[in-house]
Design a protein around this motif. Structure first.
Motif, PDB file in Angstrom:
ATOM      1  N   GLN A   1      13.156  -0.862  -6.297  1.00 43.83           N
ATOM      2  CA  GLN A   1      13.108  -1.521  -5.001  1.00 43.83           C
ATOM      3  C   GLN A   1      11.649  -1.818  -4.640  1.00 43.83           C
ATOM      4  O   GLN A   1      10.777  -0.974  -4.846  1.00 43.83           O
ATOM      5  CB  GLN A   1      13.742  -0.650  -3.913  1.00 43.83           C
ATOM      6  N   THR A   2      11.411  -2.991  -4.133  1.00 50.90           N
ATOM      7  CA  THR A   2      10.036  -3.386  -3.814  1.00 50.90           C
ATOM      8  C   THR A   2       9.577  -2.845  -2.467  1.00 50.90           C
ATOM      9  O   THR A   2       8.395  -2.867  -2.159  1.00 50.90           O
ATOM     10  CB  THR A   2       9.918  -4.925  -3.804  1.00 50.90           C
ATOM     11  N   HIS A   3      10.517  -2.357  -1.655  1.00 46.76           N
ATOM     12  CA  HIS A   3      10.142  -1.823  -0.343  1.00 46.76           C
ATOM     13  C   HIS A   3      11.170  -0.783   0.080  1.00 46.76           C
ATOM     14  O   HIS A   3      12.292  -0.734  -0.429  1.00 46.76           O
ATOM     15  CB  HIS A   3      10.101  -2.950   0.698  1.00 46.76           C
ATOM     16  N   PHE A   4      10.746   0.084   0.994  1.00 49.80           N
ATOM     17  CA  PHE A   4      11.644   1.113   1.499  1.00 49.80           C
ATOM     18  C   PHE A   4      12.614   0.531   2.520  1.00 49.80           C
ATOM     19  O   PHE A   4      12.273  -0.353   3.295  1.00 49.80           O
ATOM     20  CB  PHE A   4      10.843   2.251   2.158  1.00 49.80           C
ATOM     21  N   ARG A   5      13.831   1.065   2.489  1.00 50.55           N
ATOM     22  CA  ARG A   5      14.832   0.733   3.487  1.00 50.55           C
ATOM     23  C   ARG A   5      15.027   1.959   4.380  1.00 50.55           C
ATOM     24  O   ARG A   5      14.707   3.085   3.976  1.00 50.55           O
ATOM     25  CB  ARG A   5      16.146   0.358   2.812  1.00 50.55           C
ATOM     26  N   PRO A   6      15.566   1.771   5.582  1.00 47.65           N
ATOM     27  CA  PRO A   6      15.791   2.935   6.449  1.00 47.65           C
ATOM     28  C   PRO A   6      16.593   4.035   5.764  1.00 47.65           C
ATOM     29  O   PRO A   6      16.312   5.221   5.937  1.00 47.65           O
ATOM     30  CB  PRO A   6      16.554   2.332   7.635  1.00 47.65           C
ATOM     31  N   GLY A   7      17.565   3.637   4.950  1.00 46.86           N
ATOM     32  CA  GLY A   7      18.397   4.621   4.273  1.00 46.86           C
ATOM     33  C   GLY A   7      17.655   5.428   3.222  1.00 46.86           C
ATOM     34  O   GLY A   7      18.136   6.481   2.794  1.00 46.86           O
ATOM     35  N   SER A   8      16.470   4.941   2.795  1.00 51.43           N
ATOM     36  CA  SER A   8      15.705   5.650   1.772  1.00 51.43           C
ATOM     37  C   SER A   8      15.217   7.005   2.253  1.00 51.43           C
ATOM     38  O   SER A   8      14.885   7.881   1.443  1.00 51.43           O
ATOM     39  CB  SER A   8      14.498   4.807   1.335  1.00 51.43           C
TER      40      SER A   8
END
Length: 259
Positions: free
Chosen positions: A225-232
């Motif tokens: 993934q190129t960026h964090f998501r809230p679920g990360s």
């Protein structure tokens, strides 16, 4: 069904993270009502189980377990450019599970793993003219039609030609698939399609049969993934499933290399 096969499946499930965690918690709770020394052991087991549950429920830890397996072999993006492309006669798709017919539509009678494998197999089959599509999978734990039959029905729906389909419908596991497929295709060059996490064990088992498959992994679980998501930042059940899949494959590899 072979009793050894059944025992193998039972033991492997006992060794999965969630089974171990529940065993630790249950044992720990039972010890809390015992003597003080055992109470400390019980508390330790409960704390350990909590730590393990939290660890396996985060994506970055699950991906760290999955990635070494999935990155062993690169995807076969352009099969027509492979050095052996002109000699390839078979595209072999290993089944990953199916469901009883019931009232389900045909597209829902395969597990997501099987459907992804078949889709990749169809892509390669359409790009390599003159190849046969060998679909592998028996009836495991259920008195239903073999998985190979379901795979074939879906493949026909996707545009495969009946005369190009070969069904291997007796196997119960990957070891069976390697042995039975070797008897069908002999030494002919072929492409092996299965989930990326399952590919190292599959390659090892087919090589033990004296075959040299061309790997075509699919159904990747550890996608960068190129960026964090809230679920990360939160635990979840999907990472836990990934971790269990990885541990299942590591155990399978150990058994494969011990034989």
């Amino acid at each position: 069904m072979d009793i050894l096969f059944l025992l193998k499946k039972i033991v492997s499930n006992f060794l999965m993270p969630l089974s171990v965690i529940i065993a630790f918690i249950t044992t720990g709770l039972l010890m809390l009502g015992r003597k003080k020394k055992r109470q400390k052991t019980g508390i330790f087991l409960i704390v350990l189980a909590t730590i393990l549950l939290a660890a396996f429920s985060y994506g970055f830890i699950a991906n760290a377990l999955v990635a070494p397996l999935e990155n062993r072999y690169p995807p076969l993006l352009n099969p027509e450019n492979h050095p052996q492309a002109r000699d390839i006669r078979y595209v072999v798709v290993l089944g990953g599970g199916s469901f009883p017919e019931g009232e389900l539509p045909l597209s829902s009678r395969l597990t997501p793993e099987s459907l992804a494998r078949l889709l990749e197999g169809m892509r390669i089959y359409h790009r390599l003219s003159g190849t046969k599509l060998l679909l592998s999978g028996g009836a495991v734990f259920q008195d239903v039609q073999p998985e190979a039959a379901t795979l074939a029905n879906v493949a026909l729906m996707m545009g495969a030609r009946e005369e190009d389909l070969i069904r291997e419908d007796q196997s119960l596991d990957t070891s069976d698939q390697a042995r039975l497929i070797a008897a069908v295709i002999g030494k002919s060059p072929f492409i092996l399609v299965t989930s990326a996490i399952h590919m190292p064990r599959s390659m090892a088992l087919f090589r033990k049969q004296g075959l040299a498959p061309i790997p075509a992994p699919t159904n990747y679980l550890a996608v960068p993934q190129t960026h964090f998501r809230p679920g990360s930042f939160f635990p979840g059940t999907v990472p836990l499933q990934k971790a269990e899949a990885a541990i299942h494959e590591y155990l399978g590899l150990i058994v494969t290399y011990m034989k």
